[in-house]
Design a protein around this motif. Structure first.
Motif, PDB file in Angstrom:
ATOM      1  N   UNK A   1       0.786  -1.223   0.000  1.00 27.02           N
ATOM      2  CA  UNK A   1       0.000   0.000   0.000  1.00 27.02           C
ATOM      3  C   UNK A   1       0.817   1.271   0.000  1.00 27.02           C
ATOM      4  N   UNK A   2       2.128   1.209   0.250  1.00 22.15           N
ATOM      5  CA  UNK A   2       2.949   2.411   0.322  1.00 22.15           C
ATOM      6  C   UNK A   2       3.870   2.562  -0.878  1.00 22.15           C
ATOM      7  N   UNK A   3       3.958   1.559  -1.716  1.00 26.34           N
ATOM      8  CA  UNK A   3       5.004   1.504  -2.729  1.00 26.34           C
ATOM      9  C   UNK A   3       4.516   2.038  -4.065  1.00 26.34           C
ATOM     10  N   UNK A   4       5.371   2.860  -4.665  1.00 30.35           N
ATOM     11  CA  UNK A   4       5.115   3.385  -6.004  1.00 30.35           C
ATOM     12  C   UNK A   4       6.135   2.760  -6.950  1.00 30.35           C
ATOM     13  N   UNK A   5       5.874   2.850  -8.250  1.00 25.70           N
ATOM     14  CA  UNK A   5       6.760   2.240  -9.253  1.00 25.70           C
ATOM     15  C   UNK A   5       8.189   2.776  -9.117  1.00 25.70           C
ATOM     16  N   UNK A   6       8.299   4.073  -8.893  1.00 19.87           N
ATOM     17  CA  UNK A   6       9.620   4.705  -8.786  1.00 19.87           C
ATOM     18  C   UNK A   6      10.439   4.172  -7.613  1.00 19.87           C
ATOM     19  N   UNK A   7       9.785   3.532  -6.650  1.00 22.37           N
ATOM     20  CA  UNK A   7      10.485   2.976  -5.484  1.00 22.37           C
ATOM     21  C   UNK A   7      11.197   1.665  -5.802  1.00 22.37           C
TER      22      UNK A   7
ATOM     23  N   UNK B   1       4.778  -3.622 -18.648  1.00 25.86           N
ATOM     24  CA  UNK B   1       3.330  -3.661 -18.771  1.00 25.86           C
ATOM     25  C   UNK B   1       2.649  -3.037 -17.563  1.00 25.86           C
ATOM     26  N   UNK B   2       3.263  -3.160 -16.404  1.00 21.31           N
ATOM     27  CA  UNK B   2       2.714  -2.537 -15.193  1.00 21.31           C
ATOM     28  C   UNK B   2       2.645  -1.021 -15.370  1.00 21.31           C
ATOM     29  N   UNK B   3       3.619  -0.439 -16.052  1.00 20.99           N
ATOM     30  CA  UNK B   3       3.605   1.013 -16.317  1.00 20.99           C
ATOM     31  C   UNK B   3       2.365   1.405 -17.108  1.00 20.99           C
TER      32      UNK B   3
ATOM     33  N   UNK C   1      -4.579   5.119  -8.738  1.00 22.48           N
ATOM     34  CA  UNK C   1      -4.630   3.786  -8.114  1.00 22.48           C
ATOM     35  C   UNK C   1      -3.263   3.096  -8.095  1.00 22.48           C
ATOM     36  N   UNK C   2      -2.190   3.860  -8.298  1.00 30.08           N
ATOM     37  CA  UNK C   2      -0.858   3.259  -8.448  1.00 30.08           C
ATOM     38  C   UNK C   2      -0.498   2.292  -7.325  1.00 30.08           C
ATOM     39  N   UNK C   3      -0.698   2.697  -6.073  1.00 29.38           N
ATOM     40  CA  UNK C   3      -0.310   1.831  -4.962  1.00 29.38           C
ATOM     41  C   UNK C   3      -1.098   0.525  -4.955  1.00 29.38           C
ATOM     42  N   UNK C   4      -2.390   0.606  -5.266  1.00 26.75           N
ATOM     43  CA  UNK C   4      -3.237  -0.590  -5.307  1.00 26.75           C
ATOM     44  C   UNK C   4      -2.809  -1.500  -6.454  1.00 26.75           C
TER      45      UNK C   4
END
Length: 197
Positions: A16-22, A151-153, A162-165
């Motif tokens: 729930x806290x993580x973004x792609x850039x992480x 593909x996730x991008x 909704x990125x975190x979800x």
């Protein structure tokens, strides 16, 4: 976080806290009661994960290679209900027999945007690591997503709020697939081979 059964997941960011850039990261491991050389043979067989995967359909060596060597490339054919079918190219970036086998995955066809494929900015980095342990070895399987596009991008682009979800769902699916792969390797390694090995 512990999983049911002998495999376990660790070294993972809080959901729930993580973004792609992480660079979302998952690492799972289990004990394999088999000769580490046998386990090494299995984890360096690039076709093996497709036997256990819902997404990875087929893998083949490129450039006339037929075994892992540093810098060797292989192609993967994938399928996902939200993305359809696509191919990736992987580059072997670490080969420390019989301890570490790692590869980066790039979008050679440019399907996910982000410019030319660059192994320095892969869509993901995968690794198997073996450590001798009483009666066999500890086998770890890990992945780091990004920094290159995947593909996730594309899915995040459709619903950035909704990125975190989205990432939580994807990492859960990857975690399940990785644990299935580890369990499959364990079963094969612990089953006596026909050649008596």
């Amino acid at each position: 976080m512990r999983c049911s059964g002998p495999a376990r997941v660790h070294n993972e960011q809080r959901s729930g806290d993580v973004r792609y850039a992480d660079g979302p990261t998952i690492e799972c491991d289990l004990h394999v009661a088999a000769d580490p050389a046998r386990v090494w043979d299995l984890v360096t067989d690039i076709e093996l994960p497709a036997r256990f995967s819902q997404e990875l359909r087929r893998v083949r060596w490129l450039d006339d290679c037929d075994r892992p060597t540093l810098g060797a490339r292989f192609e993967g054919e994938n399928h996902h209900p939200l993305l359809g079918e696509w191919q990736t190219v992987s580059h072997v970036v670490r080969l420390d027999a019989p301890r570490v086998f790692a590869w980066v995955v790039v979008d050679e066809a440019g399907r996910f945007g982000g410019g030319p494929a660059d192994p320095e900015r892969p869509g993901s980095t995968w690794q198997f690591r073996l450590v001798e342990e009483a009666g066999g070895c500890r086998l770890t399987h890990s992945v780091r997503i990004g920094p290159g596009r995947t593909g996730l991008s594309l899915i995040i682009d459709r619903a950035p709020e909704q990125e975190e979800v989205i990432i939580e769902r994807r990492t859960a699916a990857l975690r399940e697939a990785m644990l299935t792969t580890l369990e499959g390797i364990k079963a094969l390694a612990e089953t006596p081979a026909d050649d008596g090995r």
